[in-house]
Design an enzyme around this catalytic site. Structure first.
Site, PDB file in Angstrom:
ATOM      1  N   ARG A  73      43.257  41.070  38.812  1.00 57.81           N
ATOM      2  CA  ARG A  73      43.706  40.612  37.497  1.00 57.81           C
ATOM      3  C   ARG A  73      44.008  39.113  37.591  1.00 57.81           C
ATOM      4  O   ARG A  73      45.065  38.641  37.194  1.00 57.81           O
ATOM      5  CB  ARG A  73      44.919  41.416  37.022  1.00 57.81           C
ATOM      6  N   GLY A 115      42.726  36.364  36.143  1.00 60.12           N
ATOM      7  CA  GLY A 115      42.965  35.634  34.901  1.00 60.12           C
ATOM      8  C   GLY A 115      42.356  34.240  34.853  1.00 60.12           C
ATOM      9  O   GLY A 115      42.977  33.309  34.314  1.00 60.12           O
ATOM     10  N   ASN A 117      29.520  29.860  35.982  1.00 54.81           N
ATOM     11  CA  ASN A 117      30.059  30.874  35.073  1.00 54.81           C
ATOM     12  C   ASN A 117      31.182  30.234  34.262  1.00 54.81           C
ATOM     13  O   ASN A 117      32.146  29.719  34.834  1.00 54.81           O
ATOM     14  CB  ASN A 117      30.580  32.056  35.910  1.00 54.81           C
ATOM     15  N   SER A 152      35.300  39.556  31.092  1.00 51.24           N
ATOM     16  CA  SER A 152      36.423  39.790  31.994  1.00 51.24           C
ATOM     17  C   SER A 152      37.519  40.548  31.254  1.00 51.24           C
ATOM     18  O   SER A 152      37.860  40.202  30.122  1.00 51.24           O
ATOM     19  CB  SER A 152      36.986  38.465  32.515  1.00 51.24           C
ATOM     20  N   GLY A 171      26.844  44.155  35.353  1.00 50.81           N
ATOM     21  CA  GLY A 171      27.846  43.801  34.384  1.00 50.81           C
ATOM     22  C   GLY A 171      29.024  43.214  35.136  1.00 50.81           C
ATOM     23  O   GLY A 171      28.921  42.814  36.283  1.00 50.81           O
ATOM     24  N   GLY A 220      28.620  47.184  42.854  1.00 53.10           N
ATOM     25  CA  GLY A 220      28.513  48.215  43.876  1.00 53.10           C
ATOM     26  C   GLY A 220      27.323  48.115  44.794  1.00 53.10           C
ATOM     27  O   GLY A 220      26.881  49.123  45.350  1.00 53.10           O
TER      28      GLY A 220
END
Length: 361
Positions: free
Chosen positions: A117, A119, A145, A181, A251, A302
């Site tokens: 998380r 952020g 990105n 996100s 994704g 994965g």
């Protein structure tokens, strides 16, 4: 060596401290002029079946480093030396921001997963521009990105993305529009078809406006979440296609927690790693069907083995990315995946990687 010695030592540290220590070491290695080129001679993919050209750029391997590991571009030469075909840095926002409070990164070893998380903690677009400009000799393409600052309301988000493009266009080989996100409040709402199409068009307009100034026209890809309802996923993919983007990344991390066993599985944040393998491949296949192969797709989620990467390619991905597996498997992973992927192509009599794209529809 990594799994027996280095990983146990790193896993005794707080995950974020281990992350910073590793980045610092790779950053120092990147600053040694001969080191990246020497290592790349040993690790660079050499099998021509893995080489392809997309958007006018050559990729020696379909395997890239996903965003999030090197947010500020501190170790691009080192990552490029490990055998990756491209490196994605960020997420970067126009202005520096600290991200969420620590602890914010968690290992789930029994699930071969991470929960974060973070952020969008990063040093800002200007700092990243300086870092990437210093890496003038790049062994591989570098993607950037981009996201919006946490304090920027969604109604003004377009300006943040445009500003990031303005600052970074001269040093970016591609832009990735991150609207997926789960760790920035409201960000995923930008995946709604109408908002997403408008955002993509604005980014493309900014790239076109900077073309003369920077002498470059980097492709623009959009990164979608794996948690969208099927109808919303279809609408978002359609919006990206209709707006004229150059590619899709499928994704991001997921909020789902099915099948996890680790005690920290309930931590708030986005889950990455082994639990996403099947789901992300399924979504790559869905996106390939929806786009009818007209738009390059990057499969993420994965990937631990060449078989995992190959499954995503056969589902429709032209490129694939790893992150979590690198934490668990170590720096030898990219070279191993490249070797094993070439063996899989040879086993199946595939003359070139592109012949395998989408064959499992």
């Amino acid at each position: 060596m990594y799994r027996r010695l280095l990983r146990p030592a790193l896993f005794r540290l707080d995950p974020e401290d281990a992350h910073h220590l590793t980045l610092r070491a790779l950053g120092l290695a990147s600053a040694v002029p001969a080191w990246p080129s020497l290592v790349r001679r040993l690790t660079a993919p050499t099998d021509l079946r893995l080489t392809q050209t997309l958007w006018g750029r050559t990729f020696s391997s379909p395997l890239g480093l996903a965003a999030g590991l090197d947010k500020n571009g501190e170790a691009v030469p080192a990552f490029g030396a490990l055998g990756f075909g491209f490196v994605e840095v960020g997420t970067v926002t126009p202005r520096a921001q600290p991200g969420n409070a620590r602890p914010r990164l968690f290992r789930l070893p029994s699930d071969e997963a991470l929960i974060n998380r973070m952020g969008f903690n990063n040093a800002g677009a200007e700092a990243l521009q300086g870092q990437l400009a210093a890496h003038f000799a790049r062994p591989v393409p570098v993607w950037v990105n981009i996201g919006k600052n946490k304090v920027t309301p969604n109604e003004e988000a377009v300006q943040d993305y445009r500003e990031a493009v303005r600052v970074l266009q001269a040093v970016a080989d591609a832009f990735v529009v991150n609207v997926s996100s789960p760790n920035t409040p409201g960000l995923r709402a930008l995946q709604a078809a109408g908002d997403l199409a408008a955002l993509v068009r604005a980014v493309l307009d900014e790239v076109e406006a900077g073309r003369v100034r920077t002498l470059s026209r980097p492709p623009v890809l959009v990164k979608l979440a794996p948690d969208l309802h099927p109808a919303d996923f279809e609408a978002s993919v359609g919006a990206v296609l209709e707006a004229g983007a150059d590619g899709l990344i499928i994704g991001n991390t997921t909020l789902r927690r099915e099948g996890l066993t680790h005690p920290r599985r309930g931590e708030t944040g986005g889950l990455s790693g082994r639990p996403l393998t099947a789901r992300s491949t399924e979504l790559v296949r869905a996106a390939y069907r929806l786009t009818r192969g007209r738009m390059p797709i990057v499969g993420v989620g994965g990937i631990f083995t060449a078989e995992d990467a190959y499954a995503k390619i056969r589902a429709g991905a032209r490129l694939v990315e790893v992150y979590t597996a690198l934490i668990y498997e170590g720096p030898g992973l990219p070279a191993r995946l490249n070797r094993d992927l070439a063996r899989l192509l040879a086993r199946d009599g595939v003359r070139h990687l592109t012949e395998a794209v989408g064959v499992d529809l």
